[in-house]
Enzyme design. Structure first.
Site, PDB file in Angstrom:
ATOM      1  N   CYS A   1      17.603   4.115  14.069  1.00 52.84           N
ATOM      2  CA  CYS A   1      17.710   5.108  12.981  1.00 52.84           C
ATOM      3  C   CYS A   1      16.365   5.501  12.376  1.00 52.84           C
ATOM      4  O   CYS A   1      16.317   6.392  11.519  1.00 52.84           O
ATOM      5  CB  CYS A   1      18.660   4.588  11.893  1.00 52.84           C
ATOM      6  SG  CYS A   1      17.914   3.325  10.852  1.00 52.84           S
TER       7      CYS A   1
ATOM      8  N   ARG B   1       3.470 -16.790   7.684  1.00 52.75           N
ATOM      9  CA  ARG B   1       4.380 -17.942   7.799  1.00 52.75           C
ATOM     10  C   ARG B   1       4.773 -18.181   9.265  1.00 52.75           C
ATOM     11  O   ARG B   1       4.859 -19.320   9.716  1.00 52.75           O
ATOM     12  CB  ARG B   1       5.643 -17.683   6.968  1.00 52.75           C
ATOM     13  CG  ARG B   1       5.388 -17.397   5.489  1.00 52.75           C
ATOM     14  CD  ARG B   1       5.491 -18.640   4.664  1.00 52.75           C
ATOM     15  NE  ARG B   1       6.791 -19.262   4.790  1.00 52.75           N
ATOM     16  CZ  ARG B   1       7.912 -18.806   4.200  1.00 52.75           C
ATOM     17  NH1 ARG B   1       7.891 -17.719   3.455  1.00 52.75           N
ATOM     18  NH2 ARG B   1       9.038 -19.454   4.361  1.00 52.75           N
TER      19      ARG B   1
ATOM     20  N   GLU C   1      11.505 -38.019  -2.963  1.00 53.33           N
ATOM     21  CA  GLU C   1      11.434 -37.863  -4.426  1.00 53.33           C
ATOM     22  C   GLU C   1      12.835 -37.695  -5.000  1.00 53.33           C
ATOM     23  O   GLU C   1      13.717 -37.180  -4.316  1.00 53.33           O
ATOM     24  CB  GLU C   1      10.656 -36.586  -4.785  1.00 53.33           C
ATOM     25  CG  GLU C   1       9.204 -36.587  -4.409  1.00 53.33           C
ATOM     26  CD  GLU C   1       8.532 -35.257  -4.788  1.00 53.33           C
ATOM     27  OE1 GLU C   1       9.022 -34.547  -5.691  1.00 53.33           O
ATOM     28  OE2 GLU C   1       7.526 -34.932  -4.159  1.00 53.33           O
TER      29      GLU C   1
ATOM     30  N   HIS D   1      19.893 -19.058   5.052  1.00 51.51           N
ATOM     31  CA  HIS D   1      18.854 -18.154   4.555  1.00 51.51           C
ATOM     32  C   HIS D   1      18.208 -17.318   5.657  1.00 51.51           C
ATOM     33  O   HIS D   1      17.116 -16.782   5.450  1.00 51.51           O
ATOM     34  CB  HIS D   1      17.803 -18.949   3.781  1.00 51.51           C
ATOM     35  CG  HIS D   1      18.333 -19.557   2.511  1.00 51.51           C
ATOM     36  ND1 HIS D   1      17.698 -20.569   1.826  1.00 51.51           N
ATOM     37  CD2 HIS D   1      19.452 -19.285   1.799  1.00 51.51           C
ATOM     38  CE1 HIS D   1      18.411 -20.900   0.755  1.00 51.51           C
ATOM     39  NE2 HIS D   1      19.482 -20.134   0.729  1.00 51.51           N
TER      40      HIS D   1
ATOM     41  N   ASN E   1      15.483 -38.214   0.611  1.00 48.41           N
ATOM     42  CA  ASN E   1      14.370 -37.460   0.024  1.00 48.41           C
ATOM     43  C   ASN E   1      13.343 -38.473  -0.497  1.00 48.41           C
ATOM     44  O   ASN E   1      13.715 -39.474  -1.102  1.00 48.41           O
ATOM     45  CB  ASN E   1      14.874 -36.574  -1.144  1.00 48.41           C
ATOM     46  CG  ASN E   1      13.928 -35.431  -1.451  1.00 48.41           C
ATOM     47  OD1 ASN E   1      12.753 -35.625  -1.714  1.00 48.41           O
ATOM     48  ND2 ASN E   1      14.446 -34.214  -1.394  1.00 48.41           N
TER      49      ASN E   1
HETATM   50  C1  BJW Z   1      11.078 -34.316   2.129  1.00 49.06           C
HETATM   51  C2  BJW Z   1      10.020 -34.667   2.946  1.00 49.06           C
HETATM   52  C3  BJW Z   1      10.298 -35.472   4.071  1.00 49.06           C
HETATM   53  C4  BJW Z   1       9.253 -33.449   1.333  1.00 49.06           C
HETATM   54  N1  BJW Z   1      11.549 -35.870   4.305  1.00 49.06           N
HETATM   55  N2  BJW Z   1      12.311 -34.716   2.386  1.00 49.06           N
HETATM   56  C5  BJW Z   1      23.044 -20.286 -10.160  1.00 49.06           C
HETATM   57  C6  BJW Z   1      22.249 -20.852 -11.129  1.00 49.06           C
HETATM   58  C7  BJW Z   1      20.921 -20.457 -11.248  1.00 49.06           C
HETATM   59  C8  BJW Z   1      20.383 -19.491 -10.448  1.00 49.06           C
HETATM   60  C9  BJW Z   1      21.166 -18.929  -9.490  1.00 49.06           C
HETATM   61  C10 BJW Z   1      22.484 -19.301  -9.367  1.00 49.06           C
HETATM   62  N3  BJW Z   1      23.022 -18.589  -8.356  1.00 49.06           N
HETATM   63  C11 BJW Z   1      22.083 -17.764  -7.851  1.00 49.06           C
HETATM   64  C12 BJW Z   1      20.930 -17.945  -8.538  1.00 49.06           C
HETATM   65  C13 BJW Z   1      19.640 -17.244  -8.274  1.00 49.06           C
HETATM   66  C14 BJW Z   1      18.855 -17.807  -7.122  1.00 49.06           C
HETATM   67  C15 BJW Z   1      18.566 -19.294  -7.419  1.00 49.06           C
HETATM   68  O1  BJW Z   1      19.169 -20.187  -6.890  1.00 49.06           O
HETATM   69  N4  BJW Z   1      17.575 -19.547  -8.265  1.00 49.06           N
HETATM   70  C16 BJW Z   1      17.187 -20.901  -8.646  1.00 49.06           C
HETATM   71  C17 BJW Z   1      15.821 -21.249  -8.030  1.00 49.06           C
HETATM   72  C18 BJW Z   1      17.146 -20.987 -10.153  1.00 49.06           C
HETATM   73  N5  BJW Z   1      19.564 -17.677  -5.875  1.00 49.06           N
HETATM   74  C19 BJW Z   1      19.544 -16.550  -5.169  1.00 49.06           C
HETATM   75  O2  BJW Z   1      18.940 -15.561  -5.550  1.00 49.06           O
HETATM   76  C20 BJW Z   1      20.326 -16.524  -3.876  1.00 49.06           C
HETATM   77  N6  BJW Z   1      21.148 -15.388  -3.806  1.00 49.06           N
HETATM   78  C21 BJW Z   1      22.263 -15.257  -4.530  1.00 49.06           C
HETATM   79  O3  BJW Z   1      22.664 -16.130  -5.246  1.00 49.06           O
HETATM   80  O4  BJW Z   1      22.928 -14.057  -4.325  1.00 49.06           O
HETATM   81  C22 BJW Z   1      23.912 -13.667  -5.272  1.00 49.06           C
HETATM   82  C23 BJW Z   1      23.198 -12.780  -6.242  1.00 49.06           C
HETATM   83  C24 BJW Z   1      22.772 -11.548  -5.798  1.00 49.06           C
HETATM   84  C25 BJW Z   1      22.142 -10.705  -6.697  1.00 49.06           C
HETATM   85  C26 BJW Z   1      21.903 -11.117  -7.989  1.00 49.06           C
HETATM   86  C27 BJW Z   1      22.303 -12.377  -8.410  1.00 49.06           C
HETATM   87  C28 BJW Z   1      22.966 -13.215  -7.512  1.00 49.06           C
HETATM   88  C29 BJW Z   1      19.394 -16.385  -2.680  1.00 49.06           C
HETATM   89  C30 BJW Z   1      18.522 -17.579  -2.502  1.00 49.06           C
HETATM   90  C31 BJW Z   1      17.597 -17.365  -1.309  1.00 49.06           C
HETATM   91  C32 BJW Z   1      16.503 -18.399  -1.277  1.00 49.06           C
HETATM   92  N7  BJW Z   1      15.515 -18.013  -0.359  1.00 49.06           N
HETATM   93  C33 BJW Z   1      14.395 -18.878  -0.131  1.00 49.06           C
HETATM   94  C34 BJW Z   1      13.317 -18.062   0.588  1.00 49.06           C
HETATM   95  C35 BJW Z   1      13.718 -17.746   2.039  1.00 49.06           C
HETATM   96  C36 BJW Z   1      12.700 -16.932   2.710  1.00 49.06           C
HETATM   97  C37 BJW Z   1      11.348 -17.640   2.744  1.00 49.06           C
HETATM   98  O5  BJW Z   1      11.205 -18.644   3.446  1.00 49.06           O
HETATM   99  O6  BJW Z   1      10.397 -17.176   2.106  1.00 49.06           O
HETATM  100  O7  BJW Z   1      14.825 -19.991   0.617  1.00 49.06           O
HETATM  101  S1  BJW Z   1      13.720 -19.622  -1.606  1.00 49.06           S
HETATM  102  C38 BJW Z   1      13.340 -21.157  -0.855  1.00 49.06           C
HETATM  103  O8  BJW Z   1      14.103 -22.191  -1.514  1.00 49.06           O
HETATM  104  C39 BJW Z   1      13.863 -21.068   0.578  1.00 49.06           C
HETATM  105  C40 BJW Z   1      14.550 -22.383   0.730  1.00 49.06           C
HETATM  106  O9  BJW Z   1      15.521 -22.300   1.766  1.00 49.06           O
HETATM  107  C41 BJW Z   1      15.119 -22.617  -0.621  1.00 49.06           C
HETATM  108  C42 BJW Z   1      15.456 -24.064  -0.883  1.00 49.06           C
HETATM  109  O10 BJW Z   1      14.326 -24.849  -0.847  1.00 49.06           O
HETATM  110  P1  BJW Z   1      14.413 -26.325  -0.261  1.00 49.06           P
HETATM  111  O11 BJW Z   1      14.811 -26.267   1.151  1.00 49.06           O
HETATM  112  O12 BJW Z   1      15.213 -27.158  -1.153  1.00 49.06           O
HETATM  113  O13 BJW Z   1      12.902 -26.738  -0.273  1.00 49.06           O
HETATM  114  P2  BJW Z   1      12.001 -27.290  -1.480  1.00 49.06           P
HETATM  115  O14 BJW Z   1      10.601 -27.000  -1.098  1.00 49.06           O
HETATM  116  O15 BJW Z   1      12.482 -26.795  -2.779  1.00 49.06           O
HETATM  117  O16 BJW Z   1      12.224 -28.840  -1.470  1.00 49.06           O
HETATM  118  C43 BJW Z   1      11.722 -29.625  -0.408  1.00 49.06           C
HETATM  119  C44 BJW Z   1      12.195 -31.033  -0.628  1.00 49.06           C
HETATM  120  O17 BJW Z   1      11.812 -31.801   0.494  1.00 49.06           O
HETATM  121  C45 BJW Z   1      11.567 -31.716  -1.862  1.00 49.06           C
HETATM  122  O18 BJW Z   1      12.608 -32.300  -2.638  1.00 49.06           O
HETATM  123  C46 BJW Z   1      10.685 -32.808  -1.264  1.00 49.06           C
HETATM  124  O19 BJW Z   1      10.640 -33.991  -2.065  1.00 49.06           O
HETATM  125  C47 BJW Z   1      11.363 -33.062   0.043  1.00 49.06           C
HETATM  126  N8  BJW Z   1      10.530 -33.626   1.126  1.00 49.06           N
HETATM  127  N9  BJW Z   1       8.836 -34.203   2.428  1.00 49.06           N
HETATM  128  C48 BJW Z   1      12.510 -35.527   3.450  1.00 49.06           C
HETATM  129  N10 BJW Z   1       9.285 -35.920   4.928  1.00 49.06           N
HETATM  130 ZN    ZN Z   2      18.259   1.190  11.845  1.00 44.78          ZN
END
Ligand code: BJW
Ligand code: ZN
Length: 254
Positions: A156, A73, A221, A124, A219
C-alpha cells in the site's frame, strides 16, 4: 536458603501437569541482551529513557528515530546467543515432562525460538519483523532493504514500523487471550526474569494465583511480584532454571 527453596520448587513441579512459564528481559540478560530495569537503573539511549522511545507517541512524533532505536537494538541482539535458561525451557518443552507447558514471553529478541522452543506466545511482538502502519501486513526484516528508513510497504506504500508492542498500544489480541486462558488453567506459574511492572503481562501470575495456581519466581532481585509469590528463588535464570527443570526432578539437590 536457596537450596531448600529450590528443592521445594522442584517438589511442587514434580506433581504438576500444567505449567505456565512467563519470561522477561532477565532471561536474556546472561545472553548480554540489556534489561530495561533492574539494579536500580533504567535503560537510556542517546539521553532518552526507553519508555519515551518505545512508545506509541514516538511512532507518531518521530518514526525515523524509532527505526534508529530498533536498528541499534537489533544490532545488539544479533550478536547474542540463547543461554542456559532458554535451552532449559526448550529442552523441557521437548521432553514432554509436563502434560501442558505454555511459554509466554515479554521478550522481542527471538532467543526462545532460537533455543528450540516451538510454541512461544510473544506478548510484545518480534524485533525481527516490521508491520505496515496502513494495511497491517507483517514483513520479515531480512526481506526489507536495510538502507531504506523508514521502510515502505510493498502493498500500500505506507511506512512500516517495528512489529513490537510499545507503551500505550494494545497487545496482539489472540496471543493475549491464549495466555490468559492458560494462566487460568495452570497449576504452577513460573515467572522468570521480569520486574512484573508492565501490564497486562504482570496480570498473568495474578490471574493464575486467583485460579489456584502456585507462583514460583526466579530473579536475582526482589520484584513487584515477590511478596505474592509462593516461592521466590533469588538468583540467575541461567543457573537456577536448568536445576529446576532438570528431568530427574526427584533427585536431591546437592
Ligand atoms: C534477571 C537476570 C538474570 C536481571 N536472571 N532475572 C495497569 C496499571 C498501570 C499501568 C498500566 C496498566 N495497564 C496498562 C498500563 C500502561 C502500560 C504499563 O504497564 N505501564 C507500567 C510500566 C506502569 N502498559 C501498556 O501500555 C501496554 N499496553 C496496554 O496496556 O494497552 C492497553 C492500553 C492502550 C492504550 C491506552 C491505555 C491502555 C503495552 C506494554 C508494552 C511494553 N513494551 C515494552 C517495550 C517493547 C519494545 C521494546 O523492546 O522497546 O516491553 S516496555 C518493556 O517492559 C518491554 C518489556 O517486555 C517490558 C517488561 O519488562 P521486563 O521483561 O519485566 O524487564 P525489566 O527490565 O523490567 O526487568 C528485568 C528483570 O530481570 C529485573 O527484575 C532483573 O532483576 C531481572 N534479571 N538479570 C533472572 N540473570
Ligand atoms: Zn501496507
Amino acid at each position: 536458603m536457596i537450596v531448600g527453596e529450590l528443592q521445594q520448587a522442584r517438589d511442587i513441579l514434580r506433581t504438576t501437569q500444567r505449567v505456565l512459564i512467563l519470561t522477561g528481559a532477565g532471561v536474556s540478560a546472561e545472553s548480554n541482551v540489556p534489561t530495561f530495569r533492574g539494579g536500580g537503573t533504567s535503560l537510556v539511549w542517546r539521553g532518552m529513557p526507553f519508555e519515551q522511545l518505545s512508545s506509541a507517541q514516538m511512532v507518531e512524533a518521530n518514526l525515523p528515530l524509532v527505526w534508529e532505536w530498533f536498528d541499534y537494538r537489533r544490532g545488539v541482539i544479533a550478536a547474542c546467543e540463547p543461554n542456559a535458561a532458554h535451552h532449559a525451557i526448550a529442552k523441557c518443552q521437548q521432553s514432554g515432562n509436563f502434560a501442558d507447558l505454555t511459554l509466554v514471553t515479554q521478550n522481542i529478541d527471538g532467543l526462545h525460538r532460537r533455543a528450540g522452543s516451538t510454541e512461544v506466545l510473544e506478548l510484545h511482538g518480534d524485533i525481527w519483523q516490521a508491520r505496515c502502519r496502513g494495511c497491517e501486513t507483517v514483513f520479515e526484516m531480512r526481506d526489507l532493504p536495510a538502507a531504506q528508513r523508514p521502510p515502505v510497504c510493498a502493498g500500500c506504500g505506507d511506512f512500516l514500523r517495528p512489529n513490537v508492542v510499545l507503551f500505550g498500544e494494545m497487545l496482539p489480541v489472540r496471543v493475549l487471550e491464549k495466555a490468559f486462558e492458560r494462566a487460568e488453567s495452570c497449576d504452577v506459574c513460573l515467572v522468570v526474569g521480569t520486574s512484573s511492572l508492565v501490564y497486562p503481562a504482570a496480570m498473568l501470575p495474578e490471574v493464575a494465583q486467583a485460579a489456584g495456581a502456585k507462583i514460583v519466581e526466579i530473579n536475582p532481585e526482589p520484584t513487584a511480584l515477590t511478596t505474592r509469590a509462593d516461592i521466590s528463588l533469588r538468583g540467575k535464570a541461567g543457573e537456577l532454571l536448568p536445576q529446576l527443570l532438570a528431568e530427574d526432578a526427584r533427585a536431591e539437590i546437592s
